[in-house]
Design an enzyme around this catalytic site. Structure first.
Site, short mmCIF file in Angstrom:
data_model
loop_
_atom_site.label_atom_id
_atom_site.label_comp_id
_atom_site.label_asym_id
_atom_site.label_seq_id
_atom_site.Cartn_x
_atom_site.Cartn_y
_atom_site.Cartn_z
N GLY A 34 39.43 110.11 -39.63
CA GLY A 34 38.81 110.42 -40.93
C GLY A 34 37.38 110.89 -40.83
O GLY A 34 36.81 111.39 -41.80
N HIS A 122 17.24 115.52 -61.56
CA HIS A 122 17.22 114.69 -62.77
C HIS A 122 15.80 114.30 -63.16
O HIS A 122 15.44 114.37 -64.33
CB HIS A 122 18.08 113.45 -62.54
CG HIS A 122 18.13 112.56 -63.73
ND1 HIS A 122 18.62 112.97 -64.94
CD2 HIS A 122 17.69 111.29 -63.90
CE1 HIS A 122 18.50 111.98 -65.81
NE2 HIS A 122 17.94 110.96 -65.21
N LYS A 183 18.69 108.38 -77.19
CA LYS A 183 19.89 107.90 -76.48
C LYS A 183 19.66 106.51 -75.91
O LYS A 183 18.59 106.23 -75.37
CB LYS A 183 20.23 108.86 -75.36
CG LYS A 183 21.43 108.46 -74.52
CD LYS A 183 21.81 109.55 -73.55
CE LYS A 183 21.54 109.15 -72.13
NZ LYS A 183 21.96 110.16 -71.16
N ARG A 185 21.67 103.78 -73.29
CA ARG A 185 22.84 103.54 -72.45
C ARG A 185 22.84 102.08 -72.01
O ARG A 185 21.84 101.58 -71.52
CB ARG A 185 22.83 104.45 -71.22
CG ARG A 185 24.12 104.32 -70.38
CD ARG A 185 23.99 105.01 -69.04
NE ARG A 185 23.97 106.45 -69.11
CZ ARG A 185 25.05 107.24 -69.10
NH1 ARG A 185 26.25 106.71 -69.05
NH2 ARG A 185 24.92 108.55 -69.15
N ASP A 210 21.85 119.64 -71.56
CA ASP A 210 21.47 118.50 -70.72
C ASP A 210 21.39 118.96 -69.27
O ASP A 210 21.87 120.04 -68.94
CB ASP A 210 22.51 117.37 -70.87
CG ASP A 210 21.91 115.99 -70.63
OD1 ASP A 210 20.74 115.90 -70.19
OD2 ASP A 210 22.62 115.00 -70.88
#
Ligand code: R5P
Length: 282
Positions: A34, A122, A183, A185, A210
Site C-alpha cells: 500500500g 483559508h 455563522k 459552527r 466562500d
C-alpha cells in the site's frame, strides 16, 4: 519543468501552457503493502515547479515524494505550488492536546522546497507555518466569468472572513452589492447555523461566495436562509470545490442553480482555471 500531482493534472497542464514550461509525466504507483511511489522519470533541467493540491493524506505523501524525486534527479531550484492546502483550517489547537496540523504539514513541505505558492489559503497567516518564503495568489476574481447575466445581484459571504472574496467576485463581475452572514459552527457536531444579514434579497439573484465548500453545510444553510427570504436565482461560488460526500446534492436540494469552482480541486464544477494567476506569481 512543471510536475503535476495526480490530483492537479489539469491545472498543471494549464500552467505549463501559460508559462511555456515543459510538462513532466510523473508516475503514481503503489507497492503491494500500500505504500506510495510517485516518481518523475522524465525530469530534466535545474528548476522544478511541483503543482499538487493536498486534498487528502495520500496527496501529502505524493507531494513529499515528488519534491524528493526531482531533487534526487538534479533540481537545484524547487517551487511548490499548493493550489488547495489541506489541513489549513486546523491552524490552531482548538482544544487541549490537539495539534496545529497546518504547521506540521507546512514544516514537512518546507524541507523539500525553496519556496511555496498558495492559492487563497483559508487564513493568510498559514504562511507563517512554513520555513521558506510563501507567495499568496488571490484567484477569486476568476469565479465571476462563468456566472450568467444576473438580475440586481448580491454577492454574499457566509461569514465575515469571506467578505473580501465576495467583494473580489463582485468587482470582477462588474456590478452588485456585497454583504455577509453571521455563522456559528458547533465544534463538536460540525453543525452550522447562519444568521441572516440585513441585506434585501427578495427577488434578487444571489451568489454566495466562500473559499471552500467541503461538506456543504455552510453553503446549504446560507442558501436555505436565502430561499426562505424569497431570493430569486441562487449560485454557489468557491475557490476550492472539495465537495465531500453528498455536498453537491445538498446544495442542489437547497436550491442552488449552479455551483462554480476553480481547478484548485478538480471536480465537475471546476469550470475556471487559476493557472494564469499562479503563472503571474511564478
Ligand atoms: C470556514 O470558515 C470556511 O470558510 C468554509 O465556510 C467552510 O470550511 C466550509 O465547510 P463546509 O462546507 O463543511 O461547511
Amino acid at each position: 519543468m512543471i510536475i503535476p500531482g495526480s490530483g492537479s493534472q489539469a491545472l498543471a497542464a494549464a500552467l505549463a501552457e501559460a508559462t511555456g514550461e515543459a510538462l513532466a509525466t510523473p508516475t503514481y504507483d503503489r507497492f503491494p503493502d500500500g505504500e506510495q511511489l510517485a516518481a518523475v522519470p522524465d525530469f530534466a533541467g535545474d528548476s522544478a515547479t511541483i503543482v499538487c493540491s493536498t486534498t487528502g493524506d495520500e496527496a501529502w505523501v505524493e507531494l513529499l515524494q515528488l519534491q524528493d524525486a526531482v531533487r534526487e534527479a538534479g533540481a537545484t531550484e524547487i517551487t511548490t505550488v499548493i493550489p488547495y492546502m489541506g489541513y489549513a483550517r486546523q491552524d490552531q489547537a482548538f482544544k487541549q492536546g490537539q495539534p496545529v496540523s497546518a504547521r506540521a504539514m507546512a514544516r514537512a513541505v518546507s524541507t523539500g522546497t525553496d519556496r511555496v505558492v498558495l492559492v487563497n489559503p483559508h487564513e493568510p497567516d498559514v504562511a507563517d507555518c512554513y520555513d521558506v518564503p510563501v507567495d499568496h495568489v488571490d484567484a477569486a476574481g476568476v469565479l465571476a466569468a462563468p456566472l450568467p447575466a444576473l438580475d440586481d445581484p448580491l454577492f454574499l459571504a457566509p461569514d465575515e472572513s469571506a467578505v473580501g472574496l465576495a467583494e473580489t467576485v463582485s468587482e470582477a463581475y462588474g456590478a452588485g452589492d456585497t454583504d455577509y452572514f453571521e455563522k456559528h459552527r458547533d465544534r463538536d457536531t460540525g453543525a452550522v447555523e447562519i444568521e441572516p444579514s440585513d441585506a434585501t434579497v427578495q427577488g434578487r439573484d444571489v451568489v454566495v461566495v466562500d473559499d471552500i465548500i467541503a461538506t456543504g453545510s455552510t453553503m446549504s444553510e446560507a442558501i436555505g436562509v436565502l430561499e426562505a427570504r424569497d431570493a430569486d436565482r441562487l449560485f454557489a461560488a468557491c475557490v476550492h470545490p472539495m465537495l465531500v460526500r453528498n455536498a453537491a446534492t445538498k446544495l442542489r436540494n437547497a436550491g442552488v442553480e449552479r455551483i462554480v469552482g476553480t481547478d484548485t480541486v478538480e471536480r465537475e464544477c471546476s469550470c475556471v482555471s487559476v493557472a494564469a494567476a499562479v503563472a503571474d506569481a511564478l
